[in-house]
Design a protein around this motif. Structure first.
Motif, mmCIF file in Angstrom:
data_model
loop_
_atom_site.group_PDB
_atom_site.id
_atom_site.type_symbol
_atom_site.label_atom_id
_atom_site.label_comp_id
_atom_site.label_asym_id
_atom_site.label_seq_id
_atom_site.Cartn_x
_atom_site.Cartn_y
_atom_site.Cartn_z
ATOM 1 N N THR A 154 -83.393 -25.186 5.496
ATOM 2 C CA THR A 154 -84.710 -24.532 5.483
ATOM 3 C C THR A 154 -85.753 -25.306 6.287
ATOM 4 O O THR A 154 -86.846 -24.805 6.519
ATOM 5 N N SER A 155 -85.466 -26.549 6.672
ATOM 6 C CA SER A 155 -86.506 -27.418 7.237
ATOM 7 C C SER A 155 -86.816 -27.099 8.693
ATOM 8 O O SER A 155 -85.944 -26.659 9.449
ATOM 9 N N ARG A 190 -86.523 -26.045 -3.620
ATOM 10 C CA ARG A 190 -85.511 -25.160 -3.040
ATOM 11 C C ARG A 190 -85.610 -25.086 -1.526
ATOM 12 O O ARG A 190 -84.677 -24.623 -0.866
ATOM 13 N N SER A 191 -86.760 -25.458 -0.999
ATOM 14 C CA SER A 191 -86.945 -25.416 0.452
ATOM 15 C C SER A 191 -88.040 -26.396 0.827
ATOM 16 O O SER A 191 -88.791 -26.863 -0.036
ATOM 17 N N THR A 192 -88.113 -26.738 2.096
ATOM 18 C CA THR A 192 -89.169 -27.642 2.561
ATOM 19 C C THR A 192 -89.380 -27.451 4.047
ATOM 20 O O THR A 192 -88.568 -26.798 4.726
ATOM 21 N N ASP A 210 -78.761 -28.191 1.752
ATOM 22 C CA ASP A 210 -79.582 -27.037 1.351
ATOM 23 C C ASP A 210 -80.990 -27.120 1.951
ATOM 24 O O ASP A 210 -81.501 -26.143 2.499
ATOM 25 N N LEU A 211 -81.611 -28.289 1.800
ATOM 26 C CA LEU A 211 -82.993 -28.420 2.289
ATOM 27 C C LEU A 211 -83.024 -28.419 3.816
ATOM 28 O O LEU A 211 -83.935 -27.846 4.429
#
Lengths: 222, 222
Positions: free
Chosen positions: A92-93, A60-62, A88-89
């Motif tokens: 969060t990156s 869900r995230s990274t 999406d990723l």
């Protein structure tokens, strides 16, 4: 810190492994290979498979989003699920890293609008369609986006990214640890410097690596 | 022509993939990843698995025998089944190719007696125990044996081997196809040229990659 390397049918292995070999060795890094569906993913040669041991649903995230290229990448530019996962990723990156025409997939996801990026030599003219400007550098940073030229350039770009994340001493140690003081047998530094007949061979090589050819090649029997 | 890349638990991926990315693309090459037992083989980082889609029993001969290194390689030096398979395949090969401390496994199999070989920087003093002489070159040919320095040097050595097999034009096209005109971010060309504190970091890195440490690291859940 988490490194998520997204692979897909027909990726080029060195695009993924060159940077993996550096970034996965950064102190405290947790590395995962991710695909839409977990399992063995066939590389472009159809002679090698890498295990994606996490599926899209599990990630869900990274911290570092890593997208390799390869002839299969052209299909990913039209794969809405893949592109949505990238968006999406990327949201969060801390860093987003693209190699070769993997940079084109980031572009197709709309992540490079107004940015400058390096990419595969034969992809450079296609970057504009994604609103990005081509850099002929071996690797290029624009904000959190670090992008590289084709295939082996992922090594150089990852060493640069390693120095941004962990400092120059660690990055140097990794460069020396993988004994990256290259001595390529031939002196040409870019396709256009090559003699005409060699250039034609490379163009043929690139064309034979298209997704239509990929589909016709038998995959190893897993 | 057939290329057989032998992998084992705890190999270093770039050792195998660097040369694979070149040699598998030679015209007419059939490439296979081979392990004692077919299945997913975990690399040294425990974060990546490659599919060995052939087992030892399925491979009786080959044209190019390719042995990568990695911290798991030290155990292979004492693995009689692995060494016997190396000897069997080497007896049929046109070329035998070793990367990093994969060269040490060839040595342990008795294949390098009286020969000169390149290998991983930190393995060099161990070559003598196998009756071989260390070459500090990035890659070295002695008869049908082409051996290389550590990890990334497999790329350079494979390009050289490609030129021997398919001629310079094809090898040049492959070098340019993978855009191998490297620009490592840091200028040091060998561990001994590095500042002392960096050298210490590399030594630590090599030691932390020992097989004892390997055994303690959790493997991805396949």
């Amino acid at each position: 810190m988490r490194l998520s390397i997204l692979i897909y049918d027909g990726f080029t292995t060195l695009d993924a492994v060159g940077g993996y070999e550096i970034l996965s060795r950064l102190p405290g890094m947790e590395t995962e290979f991710v695909a839409a569906t977990p399992g063995v993913i066939a590389a472009d040669t159809r002679a090698l498979g890498l295990l994606a041991w996490k599926g899209f649903d599990e990630v869900r995230s990274t911290d570092i989003l890593y997208v390799p290229g390869g002839p299969g990448g052209f299909a990913m530019e039209k794969d809405e699920r893949f592109l949505a996962k990238l968006r999406d990723l990327d949201a969060t990156s801390t860093w987003t890293f693209g190699v070769c025409n993997g940079v084109g997939i980031l572009g197709a996801a709309g992540l490079l609008k107004g940015r400058t990026a390096a990419c595969n030599w034969f992809y450079q003219k296609r970057l504009a369609a994604h609103g990005a400007t081509f850099s002929p550098a071996r690797y290029h940073r624009d904000g959190k986006y670090v992008t590289t030229a084709g295939v082996s350039a992922g090594i150089d770009g990852a060493l640069y990214l390693a120095s941004l994340i962990a400092g120059e001493a660690v990055a140097k140690a990794l460069q020396l640890g993988i004994e990256y003081y290259p001595a390529p047998p031939f002196p040409e530094k870019a396709p256009l410097e090559a003699p005409k007949e060699i250039y034609a061979l490379i163009e043929g090589f690139e064309k034979s690596e298209g997704r239509e050819q990929l589909a016709q090649r038998p995959v190893f029997e897993a």
